[in-house]
Structure formats: structure tokens, C-alpha cells
Enzyme design. Sequence first.
Site, PDB file in Angstrom:
ATOM      1  NE  ARG A  38      -7.997  -8.495   0.666  1.00 17.53           N
ATOM      2  CZ  ARG A  38      -7.664  -7.723  -0.378  1.00 17.53           C
ATOM      3  NH1 ARG A  38      -6.698  -6.823  -0.246  1.00 17.53           N
ATOM      4  NH2 ARG A  38      -8.316  -7.842  -1.515  1.00 17.53           N
ATOM      5  CE  LYS A  72      -4.438  -1.782   1.399  1.00 18.22           C
ATOM      6  NZ  LYS A  72      -5.527  -1.819   2.382  1.00 18.22           N
TER       7      LYS A  72
END
Length: 284
Positions: free
Chosen positions: A266, A231
Site C-alpha cells: 500500500r 512512514k
Amino acid sequence: MDALPTTKQPEADGWPQGWRQRTTVMGVINITPDSFSDGGRFLASDRALAEAQRQLNSGADVLDLGAQSTRPGAEEVGEEEELRRLLPALKAIRERCPDALISVDTFLAPVAARALEAGASWINDVSGGRRDPDLLRVVADARCPVVLMHSRGNSQSMDQLTNYSDVVADVKGALVERSEAAINAGVQESQIIWDPGLGFAKTHEQNLQLLRDLEQLTRGPRPVLIGPSRKRFIGAVLDEPRPKARLWGTAAVACRCAQAGAAVLRVHDVGPISQTLRMAAALW
């Protein structure tokens, strides 16, 4: 045809074995043309199946299939297109990997219902049931695990919705509210998983603060899922604009999540992160 992967048998409550003793791995398979780091790679169902088998063999405990990109700025494609992308891959993976736990990443009740009928095991809703409250009823009827993620707005607006008085307390309070809404819709306490929503309506510093204070969530009554993989906040810390080059930053976050007792991580890079978590488990 490749040999069937070695899969982890789920526990009776729909969780992988040993999840209470270790941080388990959810592998990401984006069945989209526009996801932020791997859009288009697994749009064809045969490629999604091959990736599912690879991830299971690399240590994935759960597979998370998503056919609607939720990256900042993504356009919503609607129920019909989401199902057109999702169902062939889901059915192929379920047929070839009958024991795998398969999560479907959607915020639409009709998509969740069709996915569960086609063999999905979990529903992962980035809106926590905000966008389509009927999704909570679908999950309640199925009695399956559901990930309630904290977010604000949608992909178009979330980057403008980052004002918090205390990001950790505010996120926790919002997750409590979404859990109450789910329970009122018939969802059982034991079905609910929390996700603080790293990268969704949070600045880089707010993401880091949530990770620093992660025990405020993990010491609560519900298992916590964290989705840090590749991210932007990792790229900001490392000065790394390429999402696929953020593996080592993701691994550092994985260690922190294991230390704090997160239930699920995740990630895209299942093999390296599975090894990272095994080492972290030996340390914490």
C-alpha cells in the site's frame, strides 16, 4: 474529459490478476484534510477521481480510499462526516473506472456497508474488527476481501501501547485472533488478508523487526498486505522529516516485501513503486 484509464481486470475472487505470482500495488487516496503526508489534496471528489485515474494508469492494482485519518493524534470525525467525504469520490471513481478494484479504509460498520453498496470491492479495517465488530458481519454478508490490520488502541493512544514480549510473534498471534473472530462472524478464510500494521503501536525498531522477519507472516496461510509508504520509521532511518521525501526509503522496503512474498504493498507513489516491484520480481 480524460480517456478512461487502463485497468487490470480482477480475478473471480476479487483479486487483481497475477497476485499469487507478484507483489501487487494498492494506491492510497486520502479524502481527508489531515492525513500525515497529503491531507487535503484529494478532499474534492473531482481531484480524487483524477488521482484515481492517474494511479491506475501508473500501475495500481487496487485503490484504497480513506475518509478518516488514522495518523497518530488524529481526531475521529464519526460516521456522518466520513460518509460525507467518502461517497461522492467513491461513486465518481466507480462510474468512471467500472473495472477498478476499490478498497475503503474504515473501521465503522455503517461506513463499510454504505461503501459496499456504492461500489467498493474491499474493506480495509485498521482495527481488524476491534473497533466495530459489526463490520465483520457486513463483510461476511458481502463476501468481499477484507484487510485485518494489527493495531492497538486508537490514533490518540497507540504510541503509548508499544510493549511486546516478541513483536513478530505477538503481532502474528493477534492477527490469528482477529481472523478467528472474523470467521466466527461468517467471514470465509479466502476473504482474509493480513496487515501487520507498520507504524501502528510500534516503535521504529519494531517496524524494522517486522520487516526483517516478514516471512513469519508471508509463509502462513493468508496473503499479507504491507503499508510502509512515507512512514515515520523510514524518516527515522534516513533522518528525513519530510514524508514526501521518503520515496527511496519506501522503495527499499518494497524490495524487501517482494523478496519476502508479500501479496500487496500500500503506497502513495504508485508509479515509482510499481517500477520498483517489477524489477524486484525479476530478481526474486
